[in-house]
Design an enzyme around this catalytic site. Structure first.
Site, PDB file in Angstrom:
ATOM      1  N   ASP A 205       0.850  -1.179   0.000  1.00 51.20           N
ATOM      2  CA  ASP A 205       0.000   0.000   0.000  1.00 51.20           C
ATOM      3  C   ASP A 205       0.886   1.229   0.000  1.00 51.20           C
ATOM      4  O   ASP A 205       1.942   1.221   0.621  1.00 51.20           O
ATOM      5  CB  ASP A 205      -0.843   0.031   1.277  1.00 51.20           C
ATOM      6  CG  ASP A 205      -1.978  -0.962   1.234  1.00 51.20           C
ATOM      7  OD1 ASP A 205      -2.368  -1.339   0.116  1.00 51.20           O
ATOM      8  OD2 ASP A 205      -2.463  -1.339   2.306  1.00 51.20           O
TER       9      ASP A 205
ATOM     10  N   ASP B 199      -4.822  -3.221   5.007  1.00 54.54           N
ATOM     11  CA  ASP B 199      -5.273  -2.795   6.333  1.00 54.54           C
ATOM     12  C   ASP B 199      -6.782  -2.953   6.520  1.00 54.54           C
ATOM     13  O   ASP B 199      -7.249  -3.379   7.557  1.00 54.54           O
ATOM     14  CB  ASP B 199      -4.821  -1.360   6.647  1.00 54.54           C
ATOM     15  CG  ASP B 199      -5.102  -0.414   5.484  1.00 54.54           C
ATOM     16  OD1 ASP B 199      -5.843  -0.799   4.555  1.00 54.54           O
ATOM     17  OD2 ASP B 199      -4.594   0.720   5.498  1.00 54.54           O
TER      18      ASP B 199
ATOM     19  N   ASP C 218      -9.364  -6.135   2.408  1.00 56.39           N
ATOM     20  CA  ASP C 218      -8.046  -6.588   1.958  1.00 56.39           C
ATOM     21  C   ASP C 218      -7.773  -8.028   2.359  1.00 56.39           C
ATOM     22  O   ASP C 218      -6.852  -8.659   1.849  1.00 56.39           O
ATOM     23  CB  ASP C 218      -6.945  -5.702   2.567  1.00 56.39           C
ATOM     24  CG  ASP C 218      -6.934  -4.316   1.969  1.00 56.39           C
ATOM     25  OD1 ASP C 218      -7.393  -4.177   0.824  1.00 56.39           O
ATOM     26  OD2 ASP C 218      -6.468  -3.381   2.640  1.00 56.39           O
TER      27      ASP C 218
END
Ligand code: ADP
Ligand code: MG
Length: 896
Positions: free
Chosen positions: A338, A643, A647
């Site tokens: 990310d 997170d 996901d």
């Protein structure tokens, strides 16, 4: 007696039947303030931890006894008993003692591994978000008490049984409790019905169940074993420890090694008997040899090495949740990370605001409320066109709060929301300015929708909707534009202008957020599905989120280590590109893909180009799964971060699922095998480095132990082939096994990495234990160790044929010294001369203490009859050290 907070037993009414005020009264708490620390202390003392009672542990005695269940050890004990009965008391007792000590060592190793695993569990324990002393804080779920006000968000596991007092689209999944996997919609109003089952108590949240959507607030009404989950806790199955791939491979290999060792031992015994050695003596020697040479403890030492490595990782802020991840980390060839929060600081600051076709610059840094708005370098005041309204709306359509701790501001909640509050505070807007407005409904932000909305009621009970989110999501939903004080139709020309402004912001690496509104009439239904349309576009925010300092270097190090770093973000493609180039992540011919492009591709099509893609922008969590699969199909070992609750599937599907310790949800943490305590990309790199090192260290001691064993067997075998007396007696063989295998092998497990660990390609996950020349190293070194020991024995024995003990002492000492020197050879894949032997202080210490123990059994008279030894002269030592160092020095030069 109806006192205290145990109302359930005596009160007729159940928690779900009570109003919030009634519950507040019962539990002596106010929802807006939370408990005081004094109340918390007292309740913790009274009711204890909020935890389900721990599963039963294997008793220490059992663990100790388990060390002797090994078949060969039992045979040895039986053989020793026979030897004792035949009158060889000293030998028998010595062997018993050594076996016992060996058992203790095994026991301590297992205990150590167990303890560090326990510690891990503690570290990755879930957190709860509670209001105490009027401040929101994150605490361990274990510390939650009855009466605590807790905030729950999608992705959380509910920390205790709570009565919901506020629900925004709140849905939970309670299959752990009810078996029903469909989410349940929760609300906050009391239910009057009697005797409802847990699944019908839709204003309650239960410990251990999952929040799948929305958010809410609850009052804790039950903790620990006093929860619905606690009542069924005894029914829950304990999770078993699954062996890692390497442990499995070693267990397999162990069987082969045992067979080979046994075969050779039988050969030694048979040859010995043929040469006229007494049968029972050969038998005892053979069994001792088998016990020494069979690496039955290897899997256990591997576990110890893995868990020691895990502890080192903790120090580097990486928590390993599955031991197998330690191994897989060393194989990682792609890291999908990310951007927001992992590669960047997640410290958002609004730098620009666009409204009425003007871009204002915002001064001030970080979470500091000092700063102003400027147009072309000149400050503007808060009356400037719609600025005040836009900033106020940004503060209302918001989920964060600004808190003060030790005189410093910090944001509780999403940093993106926090930035909007700071931006509003800069013109003096405060929560109190919002008091004329009441938020009556909220549709929370999630990365799929990329927007958030609230329904607000003003002082005149007029309702309107505020939506903020990704501009390319909001613009298509906007029909009007706020142009100074006028609301007018949004024309294509306006859209062009706005898009220009978005591009300009994004190119400066700013994250863009658009904000809009829609008046609602009292007839409008509040059904959220149809609300976010026909918006009136108000303006744009551009916020900076600087890259973390360490990340650029970490990406470079990964590149040198043959690991590709891929950035994944929900942000605008230009923002992503700008940050990627700041981080030096995107090579010249590297590709950037967007979510909508991914939608149109099949996994196969993506596979064809994915090796050239470095940035994925405007993606949703669903895309991540596709990305993981495509990389895996290309033969990559993929590490994937995440997170949010959505996901979790991608994290699970990846080879190394990584979750965020600070911002991560419980669901992603549970799905992951690695948790980053600091959410930092650089920590992934550190963990990979450590993972590679641990694997190399395991190779080091496998190499050391097996080469030593080969040496031990060969010296006996050769002696029997050459019709010589036994070069080693059983006690000596067992002693060698004890002293050289124990500490030095453990110390190798603590070795520092070689300089080039991060210069090599990732390991092939399919490679066998003996890959990359390890098998040859073991056989060649082991062979030489056996030969030099035999030579030392022969030379001494030939000159003193009537002093066998002397020859045996020299052989014994040579064998030990050859192994203790060889241990330094094992530290390098290349040559012993490549590394400073004093670098690993544990190893130096281990070797020194082994030497000390050796000197004691040779020189201390009381032990000499027990170990069949005699004092050696300086000349003997020159022979021993000369021959003993030969295997290591020789291969140090040939580098093979
Ligand atoms: P990232 O992967 O970078 O965290 P997200 O999926 O969280 O991206 O966000 C995507 C876009 O959604 C952002 O570029 C921003 O425009 C918008 N956004 C992010 N956070 C919020 C929020 N709290 N409220 C409204 N919109 C948001
Ligand atoms: Mg985000």
């Amino acid at each position: 007696m109806c006192s205290g907070i145990h109302v359930e037993e005596c009160d007729v009414k159940k928690w779900y039947q009570l109003d919030v005020e009634q519950i507040e009264q019962k539990l002596y708490v106010t929802t807006s303030k939370g408990l005081s620390s004094k109340q918390v202390d007292q309740r913790r003392k009274q009711y204890g931890d909020n935890a389900l009672e721990a599963e039963k542990k294997t008793s220490k005695w059992l663990i100790f006894l388990k060390q002797f269940q090994d078949f060969m050890v039992l045979v040895l004990l039986a053989a020793t008993l026979i030897a004792g009965m035949l009158g060889e008391f000293i030998d028998a007792i010595a062997i018993m003692v050594i076996v016992l000590v060996n058992g203790f060592i095994g026991y301590f190793q297992e205990q150590k591994a167990e303890k560090s695993l326990d510690k891990l569990k503690e570290l990755s324990a879930p957190m709860a978000h509670v209001l105490r002393d009027q401040r929101w804080e994150k605490i361990s779920s274990r510390d939650v008490v009855v009466g605590d006000i807790v905030k729950i968000n999608s992705g959380d596991r509910i920390p205790a049984d709570v009565r919901i007092v506020k629900a925004n689209n709140l849905e939970t999944e309670e299959s752990a409790l009810t078996g029903e996997s469909l989410p349940v919609m929760k609300h906050a109003t009391a239910i009057s019905k009697e005797n409802l089952d847990a699944q019908d108590q839709v204003n309650m949240g239960f410990m251990g169940t999952l929040v799948t959507r929305g958010s809410g607030v609850g009052i804790v009404v039950g903790t620990g074993m006093n929860t619905v989950m606690g009542q069924i806790a005894s029914l829950m199955v304990n999770t078993k420890k699954v062996p890692t791939p390497l442990e499995r491979k070693l267990a397999e290999l162990g069987k082969i090694l045992i067979a080979v060792a046994l075969l050779l031992t039988v050969l030694v015994v048979a040859l010995g008997v043929l040469q006229g050695h007494p049968v029972y003596r050969m038998f005892l020697a053979g069994v001792s040899l088998a016990v020494a040479a069979i690496p039955e403890g290897l899997p256990a030492i591997v576990t110890v090495a893995l868990s020691l490595g895990v502890q080192r990782m903790i120090r580097k802020k990486a928590i390993v949740r599955k031991l197998s991840a330690v191994e897989t980390l060393g194989c990682a060839s792609v890291i999908c990370s990310d951007k927001t929060g992992t590669m960047t600081e997640n410290q958002m600051t609004v730098k620009e605001v666009y409204l009425n076709d003007q871009t204002l610059h915002v001064t001030g840094d970080g979470y500091n409320i000092i700063g102003d708005y400027q147009l072309n370098g000149r400050p503007v005041d808060r009356e400037h066109s719609n600025l005040e309204m836009m900033l106020l709306y940004g503060m209302l359509c918001n989920n964060a709060s600004l808190q003060v701790k030790k005189g410093k501001y910090y944001v509780d909640g999403d940093p993106t929301d926090g930035a909007l509050i700071i931006a509003a505070r800069k013109i003096g807007l405060n929560v109190s300015n919002g008091e004329d407005f009441k938020v009556i409904k909220e549709i929370p932000f999630d990365s799929d929708r990329k927007r958030m909305s609230v329904i607000v009621e003003d002082a005149n009970e007029r309702r309107f909707l505020i939506t903020k989110g990704a501009p390319d999501v909001l613009l298509p939903r906007s029909t009007y534009l706020l142009d100074n004080d006028q609301r007018r139709i949004l024309k294509p020309k306006d859209e062009e202008k706005i898009e220009g402004a978005i591009d300009q912001m994004a190119e400066k690496a700013l994250r863009t957020i658009a904000i809009g509104m829609r008046p609602l009439s009292s007839e409008d239904s509040l059904d959220t599905a149809f609300l976010e349309k026909d918006l009136t576009f108000i303006g744009l925010y551009g916020m900076i989120d600087p890259p973390r300092k360490e990340v650029k270097k970490a990406i470079e190090e990964c590149r040198q280590a043959g690991i590709k770093t891929v950035m994944i973000t929900g942000d605008h493609v230009k923002t992503a590109r700008a940050i990627a180039s700041k981080l030096n992540l995107l090579p010249e011919n590297g590709l950037v893909l967007e979510g909508h492009q991914l939608n149109q591709m099949s996994v196969e099509e993506l596979e064809d180009i994915i090796d050239d893609v470095y940035v994925f922008a405007r993606v949703t969590p669903e895309h991540k799964l596709k990305i993981v699969k495509a990389f895996q199909e290309r033969g990559h070992v993929v590490a994937m971060t995440g997170d949010g609750v959505n996901d979790a599937p991608a994290i699970k599907a990846s080879d190394i699922g990584i979750s965020m310790g600070i911002t991560g949800t419980d669901v992603t943490k549970e799905a992951s095998s690695l948790v980053l305590m600091d959410d930092n990309f650089a920590t992934i790199k550190a963990a990979i480095k450590e993972g590679r090192n641990i694997y190399e260290n395991i190779r080091k001691f496998i190499r050391y132990l097996l080469a030593s064993n080969v040496g031990e067997i060969l010296v006996m075998l050769f002696a029997m082939l050459l019709a010589m007396p036994l070069p080693l007696v059983p006690v000596q063989i067992l002693w060698v096994n004890l002293v050289t295998d124990g500490l030095p092998a453990m110390a190798l497990g603590m070795d520092k990495p070689e300089n080039d660990v991060m210069k090599k390609k990732p390991r092939n996950p399919k490679e066998g234990v003996f890959a990359r020349g390890l098998g040859w190293k073991i056989v060649s070194r082991g062979f030489l160790i056996g030969i030099v020991t035999l030579i030392a024995f022969m030379l001494t024995y030939q000159n003193n044929p009537d002093n066998l003990v002397y020859g045996q002492t020299v052989a014994f000492t040579t064998l030990v010294m050859a192994q203790l020197i060889h241990v330094f050879d094992c530290r390098s894949e290349n040559s012993v001369f490549d590394r400073n032997p004093f670098e690993n202080i544990y190893l130096v210490f281990a070797v020194l203490s082994s030497i000390l123990l050796l000197l004691v059994v040779i020189y201390w008279e009381p032990l000499q009859p027990i170990f069949h030894t005699t004092a050696l002269s300086l000349r003997d030592w020159m022979l021993i050290l000369g021959l003993g160092s030969l295997p290591t020095v020789l291969f140090g030069f040939t580098k093979r």
